[in-house]
Write a protein that holds these residues in place. Structure first.
Motif, short mmCIF file in Angstrom:
data_model
loop_
_atom_site.label_atom_id
_atom_site.label_comp_id
_atom_site.label_asym_id
_atom_site.label_seq_id
_atom_site.Cartn_x
_atom_site.Cartn_y
_atom_site.Cartn_z
N ASN A 161 0.82 -1.21 0.00
CA ASN A 161 0.00 0.00 0.00
C ASN A 161 0.85 1.26 0.00
OD1 ASN A 161 -2.15 -1.75 0.26
ND2 ASN A 161 -2.52 -1.31 2.41
N GLY A 162 0.27 2.34 -0.52
CA GLY A 162 0.88 3.65 -0.42
C GLY A 162 0.61 4.29 0.93
N GLY A 163 1.36 5.35 1.24
CA GLY A 163 1.24 6.03 2.52
C GLY A 163 0.14 7.08 2.52
N ALA A 164 -0.38 7.37 3.70
CA ALA A 164 -1.45 8.35 3.89
C ALA A 164 -0.90 9.77 3.87
CB ALA A 164 -2.17 8.08 5.21
N CYS A 165 -1.82 10.74 3.98
CA CYS A 165 -1.44 12.15 3.94
C CYS A 165 -0.59 12.55 5.14
CB CYS A 165 -2.69 13.02 3.89
SG CYS A 165 -3.67 12.98 5.40
#
Length: 278
Positions: free
Chosen positions: A126-130
Motif C-alpha cells: 500500500n501507499g502512505g497516507a497524507c
C-alpha cells in the motif's frame, strides 16, 4: 513398414527447448502527484523459478512508466501479469491502487491499495497516507508503496516503500521501490534508490523513478512543484544453457541476450510488446 516410417518422418519434430524457466516480471512504476503530491507506487514485482514452458509462443510486454499522477502499465509474460503501480495524487486526494499503491496528497486522503489485483506471493504494498491537517507547514505527501514495504505516511516521513533485490541478471539489483512524497519543506526519499525522490519547498520538482526498475516517481513540492514520471518495467527470462536459444522473438521487443554464464542463458527485455517462442 515403409508407410509407418514415412508417417514418422513427416510428423512434428520433437520439442528440444526448456521445460521450465526462471522469470522476473516488473511492471511500470506510477507517476507522482503535483503540489505536495504523493509518491507514485512501484510497479508490481513477480518472480519465480520452475515455471513450466513448452513449444509455442508466449506473449511478452514490458510496461511503460506512468506520466505524472498516472498509473504505470502492466508487464506480462504468458500467464504472469505484474500490474502497473498506482498513481500518487495532488494535494488533497487518495492514492490509486495498483501493483503497489500510490501515496496520498499532502493534506488529506489515504494511500492506494497495493497487490491489486491480488497475487500470491504479493506483488506489492500500500501507499502512505497524507501528512498533516490543512495549511500546516509540515505538509508532505505519502510515499508510494514498494515491492517489500508500504509507503510511509507523510506524517511519519513520506519515504517510498522499499523495493526488492533480484540477482536473476547475474548482479544483485533493486527493483520496484516507491516514490517519495513531496513536501512544503523537505521532500522524502524514494524506496531502495529506484523510486524517485519527492520535491522540496515551493516549486520543487520530484525526480523520476528509475527506468527498467519499475520505480515510482517522486511527488512535487508545494505550490507549483511538479511530480515526476514512474520508471519503466522489465522482463527477464533465464534457463539452463543446455537448451537451445529462444527460437523466435517477434514484434516490437527491445532485448539483450542470450547472455550465457554460470550454466544459464538469460534474456533481458526492456521495451515493447511481442511474443517469444521456445
Amino acid at each position: 513398414m515403409f508407410a509407418a516410417k514415412n508417417s514418422f518422418l513427416t510428423g512434428a519434430p520433437p520439442y528440444l527447448g526448456p521445460t521450465s524457466i526462471e522469470y522476473l516480471v516488473v511492471a511500470g512504476g506510477a507517476g507522482g502527484g503535483n503540489d505536495i503530491g504523493g509518491g507514485g507506487g512501484a510497479g508490481g514485482f513477480r518472480t519465480a523459478s520452475g515455471f513450466a514452458v513448452g513449444a509455442g509462443a508466449y506473449t511478452l510486454t514490458v510496461g511503460a512508466g506512468g506520466a505524472v499522477a498516472t498509473n504505470g502499465s502492466d508487464s506480462v509474460f504468458g500467464s504472469i501479469t505484474s500490474t502497473g503501480g498506482g498513481a500518487g495524487v495532488t494535494l488533497n486526494g487518495t492514492g490509486s491502487s495498483g501493483g503497489s499503491g500510490g501515496g496520498a496528497g499532502g493534506r488529506s486522503g489515504s494511500g492506494g491499495a497495493g497487490n491489486t489485483p491480488s497475487t500470491s506471493p504479493s506483488q506489492g504494498n500500500n501507499g502512505g497516507a497524507c501528512g498533516s491537517t490543512p495549511s500546516s507547514s509540515t505538509d508532505r505527501g505519502g510515499g508510494g508503496g514498494g515491492a517489500s514495504a508500504v509507503g510511509a505516511s507523510g506524517t511519519a516521513s513520506g519515504i517510498g516503500g522499499a523495493g526488492t533485490a533480484s540477482s536473476i541478471s547475474g548482479s544483485s539489483l533493486n527493483y520496484a521501490g516507491g516514490g517519495g512524497g513531496g513536501s512544503f519543506v523537505t521532500g522524502a526519499s524514494g524506496g531502495s534508490g529506484v523510486g524517485g525522490n519527492g520535491g522540496s519547498g515551493d516549486g520543487g520538482a520530484g525526480t523520476a523513478g528509475t527506468a527498467n526498475r519499475g520505480g515510482g516517481g517522486g511527488g512535487g513540492g508545494s505550490a507549483s512543484g511538479a511530480g515526476k514520471a514512474g520508471g519503466s518495467g522489465i522482463v527477464i527470462i533465464k534457463y539452463a544453457d543446455t537448451f537451445p536459444n529462444i527460437t523466435t522473438i517477434s514484434g516490437g521487443l527491445t532485448y539483450s541476450g542470450p547472455v550465457t554464464s554460470g550454466g544459464f542463458k538469460t534474456y533481458t527485455f526492456t521495451q515493447g510488446t511481442g511474443t517469444v517462442t521456445f
